[in-house]
Design a protein around this motif. Sequence first.
Motif, PDB file in Angstrom:
ATOM      1  N   ASN A 157      93.942  56.145 106.309  1.00  0.00           N
ATOM      2  CA  ASN A 157      94.261  55.445 105.058  1.00  0.00           C
ATOM      3  C   ASN A 157      95.757  55.485 104.795  1.00  0.00           C
ATOM      4  N   HIS A 158      96.382  56.641 105.013  1.00  0.00           N
ATOM      5  CA  HIS A 158      97.840  56.746 104.828  1.00  0.00           C
ATOM      6  C   HIS A 158      98.568  55.830 105.809  1.00  0.00           C
ATOM      7  N   ALA A 159      98.100  55.777 107.051  1.00  0.00           N
ATOM      8  CA  ALA A 159      98.742  54.919 108.062  1.00  0.00           C
ATOM      9  C   ALA A 159      98.610  53.447 107.680  1.00  0.00           C
ATOM     10  N   ARG A 160      97.416  53.038 107.241  1.00  0.00           N
ATOM     11  CA  ARG A 160      97.216  51.639 106.835  1.00  0.00           C
ATOM     12  C   ARG A 160      98.082  51.296 105.633  1.00  0.00           C
ATOM     13  N   THR A 161      98.136  52.184 104.664  1.00  0.00           N
ATOM     14  CA  THR A 161      98.915  51.931 103.457  1.00  0.00           C
ATOM     15  C   THR A 161     100.400  51.844 103.774  1.00  0.00           C
ATOM     16  N   SER A 162     100.906  52.775 104.580  1.00  0.00           N
ATOM     17  CA  SER A 162     102.339  52.776 104.887  1.00  0.00           C
ATOM     18  C   SER A 162     102.739  51.570 105.727  1.00  0.00           C
ATOM     19  N   ALA A 163     101.834  51.054 106.561  1.00  0.00           N
ATOM     20  CA  ALA A 163     102.145  49.885 107.382  1.00  0.00           C
ATOM     21  C   ALA A 163     101.783  48.579 106.686  1.00  0.00           C
ATOM     22  N   GLY A 164     101.172  48.660 105.511  1.00  0.00           N
ATOM     23  CA  GLY A 164     100.797  47.457 104.782  1.00  0.00           C
ATOM     24  C   GLY A 164      99.715  46.650 105.480  1.00  0.00           C
ATOM     25  N   LEU A 165      98.786  47.336 106.107  1.00  0.00           N
ATOM     26  CA  LEU A 165      97.737  46.676 106.877  1.00  0.00           C
ATOM     27  C   LEU A 165      96.396  46.755 106.161  1.00  0.00           C
ATOM     28  N   GLN A 166      95.606  45.705 106.285  1.00  0.00           N
ATOM     29  CA  GLN A 166      94.255  45.724 105.756  1.00  0.00           C
ATOM     30  C   GLN A 166      93.332  46.495 106.685  1.00  0.00           C
ATOM     31  N   ASP A 167      93.598  46.365 107.982  1.00  0.00           N
ATOM     32  CA  ASP A 167      92.720  46.942 108.991  1.00  0.00           C
ATOM     33  C   ASP A 167      93.583  47.572 110.078  1.00  0.00           C
ATOM     34  N   LEU A 168      93.192  48.726 110.576  1.00  0.00           N
ATOM     35  CA  LEU A 168      93.892  49.391 111.669  1.00  0.00           C
ATOM     36  C   LEU A 168      92.848  49.944 112.632  1.00  0.00           C
ATOM     37  N   PRO A 169      92.396  49.124 113.587  1.00  0.00           N
ATOM     38  CA  PRO A 169      91.401  49.607 114.546  1.00  0.00           C
ATOM     39  C   PRO A 169      91.934  50.821 115.301  1.00  0.00           C
ATOM     40  N   THR A 170      91.075  51.829 115.427  1.00  0.00           N
ATOM     41  CA  THR A 170      91.499  53.091 116.040  1.00  0.00           C
ATOM     42  C   THR A 170      90.458  53.563 117.040  1.00  0.00           C
ATOM     43  N   GLU A 171      90.939  54.010 118.179  1.00  0.00           N
ATOM     44  CA  GLU A 171      90.092  54.642 119.191  1.00  0.00           C
ATOM     45  C   GLU A 171      90.478  56.116 119.206  1.00  0.00           C
ATOM     46  N   ALA A 172      89.506  56.978 118.983  1.00  0.00           N
ATOM     47  CA  ALA A 172      89.774  58.414 118.966  1.00  0.00           C
ATOM     48  C   ALA A 172      89.038  59.081 120.117  1.00  0.00           C
TER      49      ALA A 172
END
Length: 185
Positions: A157-172
């Motif tokens: 959530n912090h990464a999406r907010t700081s980058a101004g993105l609605q969606d940030l697909p992530t592979e963990a």
Amino acid sequence: MLGIVNRALLGVFGVLLLAAGVVVLTASRPLGGRHEPLLTAEARGRYGHAEGWVWWAVLAGLGVCVVLALWWLLAQLRRPRLAAVVVDTGDGAFALLRGRALEAAVAAEAGALDGVAGCKVALRGRRGAPTLRVALELEPHAVPADAMAALAGPVLNHARTSAGLQDLPTEARLQVTSHRAQRVS
């Protein structure tokens, strides 16, 4: 770094090809046509010293060159890390967020989670549609579900907010560190 290596390899390869072309075009014996061999039987005997291993060594060297060329070609096809993410500031302007900065922020926040021994993050994709690849190294006592929930919740959530993105697909990817007990005497 990869760009510098590519330019250097292409420059060296280009100079070698140019030199080889000049040598072939200015050979002491003019080329006799397309049915004339490049090395006559006399030249093959002179260079090979009538021993068969010389030509096998030449073929092995050419084979190594082909394998290295294919390896280099495949390395070019891999997608490099994303250098920057386009951030919409909301007032019609755009800013660029460095990819390494976002990777470092996510890695620091995920690395501070309970039970996480280490974290590596790679930002991939396109500027407008980035994706994250996260490798979490868990301690032996960690609960994987808790680590994943913490990563998927506040960290992303912090990464999406700081980058101004609605969606940030992530592979963990999770890996548990090996724990070696110390010997007590």
